[in-house]
Design an enzyme around this catalytic site. Structure first.
Site, PDB file in Angstrom:
ATOM      1  N   LYS A 147       0.842  -1.212   0.000  1.00 22.12           N
ATOM      2  CA  LYS A 147       0.000   0.000   0.000  1.00 22.12           C
ATOM      3  C   LYS A 147       0.873   1.257   0.000  1.00 22.12           C
ATOM      4  O   LYS A 147       2.087   1.182   0.301  1.00 22.12           O
ATOM      5  CB  LYS A 147      -0.915  -0.014   1.225  1.00 22.12           C
ATOM      6  CG  LYS A 147      -0.172   0.016   2.551  1.00 22.12           C
ATOM      7  CD  LYS A 147      -1.105  -0.297   3.723  1.00 22.12           C
ATOM      8  CE  LYS A 147      -0.328  -0.341   5.020  1.00 22.12           C
ATOM      9  NZ  LYS A 147      -1.136  -0.834   6.138  1.00 22.12           N
ATOM     10  N   TYR A 194      15.430  30.729   7.280  1.00 20.45           N
ATOM     11  CA  TYR A 194      14.230  31.414   7.779  1.00 20.45           C
ATOM     12  C   TYR A 194      14.255  31.524   9.299  1.00 20.45           C
ATOM     13  O   TYR A 194      14.540  30.547  10.000  1.00 20.45           O
ATOM     14  CB  TYR A 194      12.970  30.641   7.391  1.00 20.45           C
ATOM     15  CG  TYR A 194      12.575  30.759   5.942  1.00 20.45           C
ATOM     16  CD1 TYR A 194      12.164  31.980   5.404  1.00 20.45           C
ATOM     17  CD2 TYR A 194      12.583  29.648   5.116  1.00 20.45           C
ATOM     18  CE1 TYR A 194      11.790  32.075   4.076  1.00 20.45           C
ATOM     19  CE2 TYR A 194      12.203  29.734   3.786  1.00 20.45           C
ATOM     20  CZ  TYR A 194      11.806  30.957   3.274  1.00 20.45           C
ATOM     21  OH  TYR A 194      11.431  31.050   1.960  1.00 20.45           O
TER      22      TYR A 194
HETATM   23  C1  LIG Z   1      -0.346  -1.899   6.766  1.00 18.83           C
HETATM   24  C2  LIG Z   1      -0.952  -3.171   7.166  1.00 18.83           C
HETATM   25  C3  LIG Z   1      -0.157  -4.316   7.336  1.00 18.83           C
HETATM   26  C4  LIG Z   1       1.356  -4.306   7.272  1.00 18.83           C
HETATM   27  O1  LIG Z   1       1.879  -3.810   8.478  1.00 18.83           O
HETATM   28  P1  LIG Z   1       3.459  -3.793   8.743  1.00 18.83           P
HETATM   29  O2  LIG Z   1       3.584  -3.399  10.142  1.00 18.83           O
HETATM   30  O3  LIG Z   1       4.011  -2.783   7.781  1.00 18.83           O
HETATM   31  O4  LIG Z   1       3.951  -5.154   8.417  1.00 18.83           O
HETATM   32  C5  LIG Z   1      -0.796  -5.516   7.588  1.00 18.83           C
HETATM   33  N1  LIG Z   1      -2.151  -5.579   7.700  1.00 18.83           N
HETATM   34  C6  LIG Z   1      -2.919  -4.493   7.579  1.00 18.83           C
HETATM   35  C7  LIG Z   1      -4.386  -4.638   7.736  1.00 18.83           C
HETATM   36  C8  LIG Z   1      -2.357  -3.261   7.321  1.00 18.83           C
HETATM   37  O5  LIG Z   1      -3.142  -2.181   7.236  1.00 18.83           O
END
Ligand SMILES: *Cc1c(COP(=O)(O)O)cnc(C)c1O
Length: 393
Positions: free
Chosen positions: A51, A273
């Site tokens: 993702k 800045y």
């Molecule tokens: C993002 C996510 C994962 C992966 O989590 P990590 O800690 O990056 O391994 C797994 N399951 C769900 C439902 C997620 O949203």
């Protein structure tokens, strides 16, 4: 892809883009996949969580490196992310964790994408479609996170609704852990027990399908019931899954830039800045062509460290939108054009995402995700490489 693959060599392509880029080591990614797959118990399969553009690393390129003998499927958050992978020709099963909008259900089904059903409302939305169309779904259970997923009390009706959807195939039932990164926290065991009990209600009703629970942290801890698959994200990228971890996985991303301007300033001179840094001695201040618009967090002002000639040097003054200033007084031979590493290794030194995260009160995940689309990605595969820049389509 790069502007003009046919006429430019790789070096020419690099010379034609800004000197700030993120190198993605495809072989390191594959080694991490192999290392994680190797620790799974027999019968357990790896679902790669890609993702948010593979946590900023590039979902399409990494999905192409997910060999089916190692990776059984891909999980993403959004339908758009799944469609990007399908359009790129990725044929592995893809689960969208969701939630999805009603109008997205048909699109997901047409593209053979598994829809994560996050609760009763989501199940109602797909139920009409599943009566007369083929549909692949996965049911998310809330074993204790209190966020998405079916609660215990919602299971009987879910089972009834499933019976009205003869053409919907339940591919999996899954849950997500809230505290798995802390091995001392007993809540993960509570969640595992809840999930086991909740899953049994489906199984007793004839919905006996594959399961998955573990994220990276639970996977590294071996919290995997027999036959369960795992959903691994951060560990694939070499991020540390456990709060106090030492996973030995390899960082996949290396973010670098070059000194664009170098000047000497007298003692007592403000930098940047707000003049939040004032030189305490005659100083050599280098300007880097990278800023918070690239994802170098403004909270790193007067806090961050970068690597120059294999040494750590401090960020001084405010991080601005396009520029960062560093104090290179201690690095005598520093010169315009020198490589500066923001994230990753140079010589014997490494700046890990966890180090940056702890400086600014966040987690490595956010550090990776924030490397913005303005930063070209360079995909290295041994001595071959390709460039992906958001400006070059
Ligand atoms: C993002 C996510 C994962 C992966 O989590 P990590 O800690 O990056 O391994 C797994 N399951 C769900 C439902 C997620 O949203």
């Amino acid at each position: 892809m790069a502007h003009d693959d046919r006429s430019l060599t790789f070096e020419e392509t690099l010379a034609a883009i800004r000197p700030t880029w993120a190198e993605i080591d495809l072989e390191a990614f594959e080694r991490n996949v192999d290392a994680i797959a190797a620790r799974l118990p027999a019968g357990s399969r790896l679902i790669a969580v890609l993702k948010a553009n593979a946590y900023g690393h590039g979902a399409v390129e990494l999905a192409r490196r997910c060999r089916p003998d190692r990776v059984s499927g891909i999980a993403v958050a959004l339908l758009e992310e799944a469609l990007e992978l399908r359009r790129a020709g990725i044929s592995l099963p893809i689960l969208v964790l969701g939630p999805l909008q009603e109008a997205q259900i048909a699109i997901a089904a047409e593209n053979d994408i598994i829809i994560g059903i996050v609760g009763p409302e989501a199940l109602d939305l797909v139920s009409a479609h599943g009566r007369d169309h083929d549909l692949r779904i996965a049911l998310k259970l809330d074993s204790g996170m209190g966020r998405m997923g079916f609660r215990d009390s919602e299971i009987p009706r879910a089972i009834e609704v499933l019976r009205t959807m003869p053409r919907a195939r339940v591919e999996a039932i899954y849950t997500h852990f809230a505290n798995a990164s802390d091995p001392r926290d007993p809540y993960t065991e509570t969640q595992r027990a809840n999930f086991k009990r909740m899953f049994a209600r489906f199984r007793d009703a004839g919905v006996d399908v594959p399961r998955h629970e573990a994220n990276s942290a639970a996977t590294m801890r071996g919290l995997i019931d027999p036959g369960e698959s795992v959903r691994v994200g951060i560990a694939l990228y070499g991020g540390e899954a456990l709060d106090m971890g030492q996973s030995k996985l390899e960082p996949v991303m290396r973010w670098r830039t070059e000194i664009a301007r170098l000047k000497s300033l007298p003692a007592g001179h403000p930098v940047g800045y707000g003049g939040t840094f004032v030189t305490s001695r005659e100083s050599r201040i280098a300007t880097l062509p990278v800023g918070y618009a690239d994802g170098y967090n403004r909270l790193l002002s007067n806090r961050g460290r970068v690597l120059l000639r294999g040494r750590r040097v401090p960020v001084v003054g405010r991080v601005s939108m396009d520029l960062v200033t560093i104090d290179v007084t201690e690095v005598e031979d520093a010169a315009v054009g020198d490589e500066v590493v923001l994230l990753g290794s140079q010589g014997a030194e490494t700046i890990r995402a966890e180090e940056i995260a702890s400086l600014i009160g966040t987690i490595s995940y956010e550090v990776f995700c924030n490397v913005s689309a303005r930063v070209p990605r360079i995909y290295r595969d041994g001595d071959r490489a390709t460039v992906r820049s958001s400006f070059s389509e």
